[in-house]
Design a protein around this motif. Structure first.
Motif, PDB file in Angstrom:
ATOM      1  N   THR A  18       0.829  -1.206   0.000  1.00 14.61           N
ATOM      2  CA  THR A  18       0.000   0.000   0.000  1.00 14.61           C
ATOM      3  C   THR A  18       0.860   1.252   0.000  1.00 14.61           C
ATOM      4  N   ASP A  19       0.453   2.224  -0.816  1.00 14.37           N
ATOM      5  CA  ASP A  19       1.061   3.551  -0.758  1.00 14.37           C
ATOM      6  C   ASP A  19      -0.027   4.573  -1.067  1.00 14.37           C
ATOM      7  N   ASN A  20       0.369   5.815  -1.326  1.00 19.57           N
ATOM      8  CA  ASN A  20      -0.630   6.865  -1.515  1.00 19.57           C
ATOM      9  C   ASN A  20      -1.436   6.705  -2.802  1.00 19.57           C
ATOM     10  N   ARG A  21      -1.053   5.803  -3.676  1.00 18.34           N
ATOM     11  CA  ARG A  21      -1.806   5.544  -4.904  1.00 18.34           C
ATOM     12  C   ARG A  21      -2.880   4.491  -4.722  1.00 18.34           C
ATOM     13  N   GLY A  22      -2.711   3.640  -3.697  1.00 16.99           N
ATOM     14  CA  GLY A  22      -3.628   2.530  -3.494  1.00 16.99           C
ATOM     15  C   GLY A  22      -2.868   1.289  -3.065  1.00 16.99           C
ATOM     16  N   THR A  23      -3.276   0.127  -3.592  1.00 17.49           N
ATOM     17  CA  THR A  23      -2.634  -1.124  -3.206  1.00 17.49           C
ATOM     18  C   THR A  23      -2.248  -1.949  -4.429  1.00 17.49           C
ATOM     19  N   PHE A  24      -1.326  -2.879  -4.205  1.00 13.66           N
ATOM     20  CA  PHE A  24      -0.914  -3.840  -5.224  1.00 13.66           C
ATOM     21  C   PHE A  24      -0.679  -5.170  -4.524  1.00 13.66           C
ATOM     22  N   HIS A  25      -1.143  -6.270  -5.157  1.00 10.15           N
ATOM     23  CA  HIS A  25      -0.845  -7.594  -4.619  1.00 10.15           C
ATOM     24  C   HIS A  25      -0.811  -8.604  -5.760  1.00 10.15           C
ATOM     25  N   GLU A  26      -0.139  -9.712  -5.515  1.00 10.21           N
ATOM     26  CA  GLU A  26      -0.109 -10.818  -6.469  1.00 10.21           C
ATOM     27  C   GLU A  26      -1.290 -11.736  -6.164  1.00 10.21           C
ATOM     28  N   ALA A  27      -2.251 -11.757  -7.060  1.00 10.40           N
ATOM     29  CA  ALA A  27      -3.414 -12.623  -6.870  1.00 10.40           C
ATOM     30  C   ALA A  27      -3.096 -14.070  -7.220  1.00 10.40           C
ATOM     31  N   TYR A  28      -2.134 -14.276  -8.107  1.00 10.51           N
ATOM     32  CA  TYR A  28      -1.796 -15.628  -8.549  1.00 10.51           C
ATOM     33  C   TYR A  28      -0.355 -15.650  -9.023  1.00 10.51           C
TER      34      TYR A  28
END
Length: 200
Positions: A18-28
């Protein structure tokens, strides 16, 4: 990935950045799934369903071989997602386990061939994506009634349930067993590689 109490069902809990832009994650990630389960998921088809609150889909499964492994992710909203062991001869036969997949936890569920799958939409406009190892083949697709008292899945009681005609008229587990349409644990074992045989 964490194996559930149903052999062949695995829960993926991603790490969200998470940062000020939003979130990122590896779904798969194919390598992580293969490391956990002992086999790769061959992607043959990707499906997306959008459901009203109370929509109950499943319990669905496909004949083995080839069966249909699934990797299920809730892209929007929330579901109570259920894996059911339908494999005749399995030590976990008739057992089920439920997990919550939603917009916030971003979890995913992997189900090996021979397992039944169902989910209940907990919010309107709930969007679920399934990555499937085999394409849809109606002649090999089957269903078990999701309200089968023998399975006694603990669906929430405060949500009116919406079932398709197919699911509402599906046989019980005992009826499907008597009709000879349930997958065989030994056939699943023979169909998969030795390490994944523990899960199928």
């Amino acid at each position: 990935m964490r194996q559930l109490s149903i052999p062949g069902a695995w829960l993926h809990k991603p790490i969200a950045h998470t940062d000020n832009r939003g979130t990122f994650h590896e779904a798969y990630r194919a390598v992580a799934l293969a490391r956990a389960t002992g086999r790769a998921l061959t992607l043959a088809q990707a499906n997306v369903s959008v459901s009203r609150r109370g929509a109950l889909r499943g319990i669905h499964y496909a004949e083995v071989p080839p069966g249909q492994a699934k990797y299920v992710t809730c892209l929007r909203g929330a579901v109570l997602d259920v894996a059911v062991d339908l494999r005749i001869g399995s030590p976990a036969y008739g057992r089920w386990e439920a997990v919550r997949l939603d917009t916030y936890n971003r979890n995913s569920l992997y189900l090996a061939e021979g397992l039944g799958h169902a989910f209940l939409a907990l919010e309107d406009d709930t969007t679920v994506m399934y990555l499937c190892s085999e394409g849809y083949a109606p002649q090999r697709e089957h269903a078990i009634h999701p309200l089968d008292p023998q399975l006694a899945i603990d669906w929430p009681t405060d949500i009116p349930l919406l079932l398709s005609d197919k699911d509402a008229t599906a046989p019980t587990l005992d009826e499907a067993a008597e009709a000879g349409v349930l997958p065989s644990h030994s056939v699943c074992l023979a169909y998969t590689d030795p390490r994944s045989a523990e899960g199928c």
